[in-house]
Design an enzyme around this catalytic site. Structure first.
Site, PDB file in Angstrom:
ATOM      1  N   LYS A 196       0.850  -1.180   0.000  1.00 45.37           N
ATOM      2  CA  LYS A 196       0.000   0.000   0.000  1.00 45.37           C
ATOM      3  C   LYS A 196       0.888   1.233   0.000  1.00 45.37           C
ATOM      4  O   LYS A 196       1.790   1.361   0.839  1.00 45.37           O
ATOM      5  CB  LYS A 196      -0.909   0.015   1.229  1.00 45.37           C
ATOM      6  CG  LYS A 196      -1.675   1.330   1.406  1.00 45.37           C
ATOM      7  CD  LYS A 196      -2.615   1.243   2.585  1.00 45.37           C
ATOM      8  CE  LYS A 196      -3.197   2.596   2.954  1.00 45.37           C
ATOM      9  NZ  LYS A 196      -4.193   2.495   4.030  1.00 45.37           N
ATOM     10  N   LYS A 198       1.072   5.281   0.488  1.00 38.79           N
ATOM     11  CA  LYS A 198       0.418   6.493   0.965  1.00 38.79           C
ATOM     12  C   LYS A 198       0.679   7.601  -0.052  1.00 38.79           C
ATOM     13  O   LYS A 198       1.814   8.028  -0.258  1.00 38.79           O
ATOM     14  CB  LYS A 198       0.991   6.899   2.325  1.00 38.79           C
ATOM     15  CG  LYS A 198       0.433   8.199   2.872  1.00 38.79           C
ATOM     16  CD  LYS A 198      -1.052   8.100   3.184  1.00 38.79           C
ATOM     17  CE  LYS A 198      -1.309   7.289   4.432  1.00 38.79           C
ATOM     18  NZ  LYS A 198      -2.753   7.264   4.791  1.00 38.79           N
ATOM     19  N   ASN A 228      -5.698   9.876   0.595  1.00 41.40           N
ATOM     20  CA  ASN A 228      -6.390  10.577   1.691  1.00 41.40           C
ATOM     21  C   ASN A 228      -7.223  11.761   1.217  1.00 41.40           C
ATOM     22  O   ASN A 228      -7.126  12.870   1.759  1.00 41.40           O
ATOM     23  CB  ASN A 228      -5.408  11.030   2.762  1.00 41.40           C
ATOM     24  CG  ASN A 228      -4.973   9.909   3.693  1.00 41.40           C
ATOM     25  OD1 ASN A 228      -3.782   9.607   3.783  1.00 41.40           O
ATOM     26  ND2 ASN A 228      -5.913   9.264   4.360  1.00 41.40           N
ATOM     27  N   ASN A 274     -11.254   4.654   4.955  1.00 36.40           N
ATOM     28  CA  ASN A 274     -11.204   4.749   6.407  1.00 36.40           C
ATOM     29  C   ASN A 274     -11.462   6.196   6.824  1.00 36.40           C
ATOM     30  O   ASN A 274     -11.202   6.577   7.954  1.00 36.40           O
ATOM     31  CB  ASN A 274      -9.848   4.291   6.966  1.00 36.40           C
ATOM     32  CG  ASN A 274      -8.760   5.331   6.779  1.00 36.40           C
ATOM     33  OD1 ASN A 274      -8.185   5.433   5.711  1.00 36.40           O
ATOM     34  ND2 ASN A 274      -8.466   6.116   7.807  1.00 36.40           N
ATOM     35  N   HIS A 325      -7.479  -0.869   8.882  1.00 34.61           N
ATOM     36  CA  HIS A 325      -6.680   0.348   8.874  1.00 34.61           C
ATOM     37  C   HIS A 325      -5.644   0.308   9.990  1.00 34.61           C
ATOM     38  O   HIS A 325      -5.785  -0.412  10.974  1.00 34.61           O
ATOM     39  CB  HIS A 325      -7.613   1.552   9.069  1.00 34.61           C
ATOM     40  CG  HIS A 325      -6.932   2.840   9.314  1.00 34.61           C
ATOM     41  ND1 HIS A 325      -6.812   3.415  10.572  1.00 34.61           N
ATOM     42  CD2 HIS A 325      -6.320   3.703   8.463  1.00 34.61           C
ATOM     43  CE1 HIS A 325      -6.178   4.561  10.477  1.00 34.61           C
ATOM     44  NE2 HIS A 325      -5.864   4.764   9.216  1.00 34.61           N
TER      45      HIS A 325
END
Length: 433
Positions: A196, A198, A228, A274, A325
Site C-alpha cells: 500500500k 500512501k 487521503n 477509512n 486500517h
C-alpha cells in the site's frame, strides 16, 4: 473464583519515535503521542490497552478512568454507558480534522469511541488472563491461525530536518525508484506479499508512475494507493483509468461520501475508505450510494474489538469487503488488531500496519512478521507483557515538556512548518488536485 472488579486504572501517555513519513497533511513529527491504559482487578490481574495520546484524548480518558473502579471487567457494554457521563468540549473537536489519523471530520462521539476502545481492550486482556483464555476466544474464537499484513509504503525524507528525532538507515523515498527500493526491503525483512502506497504527496502523475513501477517489480501482487482525499472526482477517475487492472483497491481518492459515490459510479476499480465510514451512522449513505466497496475497520475508531466484529457483520450483509486500517501504533494495538482479525470470517484483504516503521515499543517481545503474517497468539489475554522500563522511559520523554511538549499533539502540518524552508506551509484544502 476470580474477582473481576476494577480497583485501579493507570494511564501512561508516551512519545514514540516516528520517521519523516509524508502525507497530504504534511510530515510525521519526530515523535508521536500514544496512551497506554492499564486496568487492575481486585485479584491483582492487569489488562492493557492502547490508543491515541493527543491532549484531547487524555482530557477525556482521565475523568473516564475515575469512573471505572468498582466496575467489572466483564461488563463491556457498561463501558460505553459510562463514557456518556464524561463531557466533551464539542467546540474543540467538532469539525476539526484529525491529522493524526487522516480520518475525516472529528466529533465528540468519535472521540469517545477512540478512548473507550483502549479500555475495552484492557478489560478483555484482563478477562482473558483471569480465565486463561486468549482474547479471540472471548470474541467467539479464531477462524485463522495467522493474519496477513500489507507493506505500508511512504514517501519519506532520509531524516527529520535539523537532526531532530531518531535516525534510521532507510534513506529517502521521493520517486518511483525509491518506493520500489522501500518495498523490496519490506519483502526482504518481513516477507510482505501486498503493498500500500500512501499518496496525496505529489502530483497524481508521479504517484501513478510509482504504482506502475511497483507493478513491474512485483507482478501479480496486490497493490493499493491511498491519497487521503487529495483528488477531485475528476482526477480520481483519471487515475483509476490509468491504473485499472493494477490496483486491488483505491482508498479514499476523493474527500467525502458524495464525492466517493461520484467516483464509484464512473469506475470498476474498487474504492476503499477509512475516512468517510468510521462510525455506524456513516454506513447508510455510503452503502446505499455504493460509494465504497471496501471498509477499512479500525478498533480505535469503532470503539473496540466487539464493535469491529459488528461492523464486519454489516459489511457482510451488504456485500462490502473488509480490510483493516492502521495508525502509528505500538505492539499493544497490533496484538489487539491481530486478535480481532483472527475472528472475522470475511476479512477479504490483508491488514495495514505501521508497525515496521516503529522502532520503540512497550512490550517485552516485539511482534515478528513471517511471510507477511503474524501468528495468532493463544496465550491468555492479548498474549503480551508490558516492558515497564521501556514504558517509563517513553513516559519520561512525554513528561519533558521543554524538549518535547510541542509533540504531545500530533500535527503533521505543524511538523512540516518546522522543517527547514517550509515556514509558510499549511495543510492543503481537499481536494488538492
Amino acid at each position: 473464583m476470580a474477582d473481576l472488579t476494577i480497583t485501579d486504572v493507570r494511564l501512561t501517555p508516551v512519545l514514540i519515535s516516528d520517521p519523516p513519513l509524508l502525507n497530504v497533511q504534511g510530515v510525521h513529527q519526530p515523535y508521536t503521542p500514544r496512551l497506554v491504559v492499564e486496568v487492575v482487578t481486585a485479584d491483582g490481574t492487569t489488562g492493557v490497552g492502547e490508543t491515541y495520546g493527543d491532549t484531547k484524548y487524555l482530557e477525556l480518558a482521565r475523568p473516564y478512568a475515575e469512573l471505572l473502579p468498582g466496575h467489572s471487567v466483564a461488563d463491556l457494554n457498561g463501558l460505553h454507558t459510562l463514557a456518556q457521563q464524561v463531557g466533551v468540549d464539542d467546540a474543540r473537536v467538532e469539525h476539526a480534522i484529525d491529522v493524526g489519523g487522516l480520518r475525516g471530520v472529528q466529533t465528540a462521539d468519535k472521540l469517545r469511541l477512540s478512548v473507550v476502545s483502549a479500555f475495552e481492550v484492557a478489560c478483555l486482556d484482563a478477562l482473558g488472563k483471569a480465565y486463561g483464555l486468549p482474547v479471540h476466544a472471548l470474541l467467539g474464537g479464531k477462524v485463522r491461525d495467522h493474519v496477513e499484513y500489507s507493506a505500508y509504503l511512504f514517501y519519506r525524507w532520509a531524516a527529520h530536518p535539523g537532526g531532530a528525532g531518531e535516525s534510521d538507515d532507510w534513506g529517502a523515498a521521493l520517486d518511483p525508484a525509491g518506493i520500489v527500493a522501500q518495498a523490496r526491503r519490506f519483502v526482504r525483512d518481513h516477507g510482505f506479499r501486498s503493498f500500500k502506497l500512501k499518496g496525496g504527496v505529489f502530483a497524481p502523475e508521479q504517484e501513478i508512475a510509482a504504482v506502475r513501477a511497483l507493478a513491474e517489480a512485483f507482478p501479480g501482487q496486490p497493490l493499493r494507493l491511498d491519497p487521503n482525499g487529495a483528488w477531485s472526482p475528476g482526477t480520481s477517475l483519471r487515475v483509476a483509468k490509468e491504473l485499472e487492472g493494477l490496483l486491488e483497491y483505491l482508498e479514499d481518492p476523493a474527500p467525502g461520501t458524495s464525492a466517493m459515490a461520484e467516483v464509484s459510479a464512473g469506475t470498476d476499480v474498487p474504492l476503499a475508505t477509512n475516512m468517510c465510514v468510521t462510525t455506524f451512522p456513516e454506513i447508510r449513505q455510503a452503502f446505499l450510494t455504493d460509494a465504497v466497496q471496501v471498509v477499512l475497520c479500525d478498533h480505535h475508531y469503532w470503539g473496540g474489538l466487539r464493535n469491529t466484529r459488528e461492523l464486519a457483520a454489516v459489511c457482510r450483509t451488504f456485500g462490502v469487503g473488509l480490510s483493516m486500517h492502521s495508525n502509528t501504533h505500538m505492539g499493544i494495538s497490533l496484538a489487539a488488531m491481530t486478535q480481532v482479525a483472527a475472528t472475522v470470517t470475511d476479512l477479504d484483504h490483508s491488514c495495514d500496519s505501521h508497525y515496521p516503521w516503529q522502532t520503540e515499543d512497550v512490550i517485552t517481545r516485539r511482534h515478528t512478521f513471517e511471510d507477511g503474517r503474524l501468528e495468532v497468539s493463544d496465550a491468555p489475554g492479548l498474549g503480551i507483557d508490558l516492558d515497564r522500563e521501556a514504558l517509563d522511559r517513553l513516559h519520561r520523554r512525554w513528561l519533558d515538556e521543554a524538549a518535547y511538549g510541542a509533540m504531545r499533539d500530533r500535527d503533521d502540518a505543524a511538523a512540516m512548518r518546522r522543517a527547514e524552508g517550509r515556514e509558510d506551509w499549511t495543510a492543503p484544502a481537499l481536494p488538492r488536485w
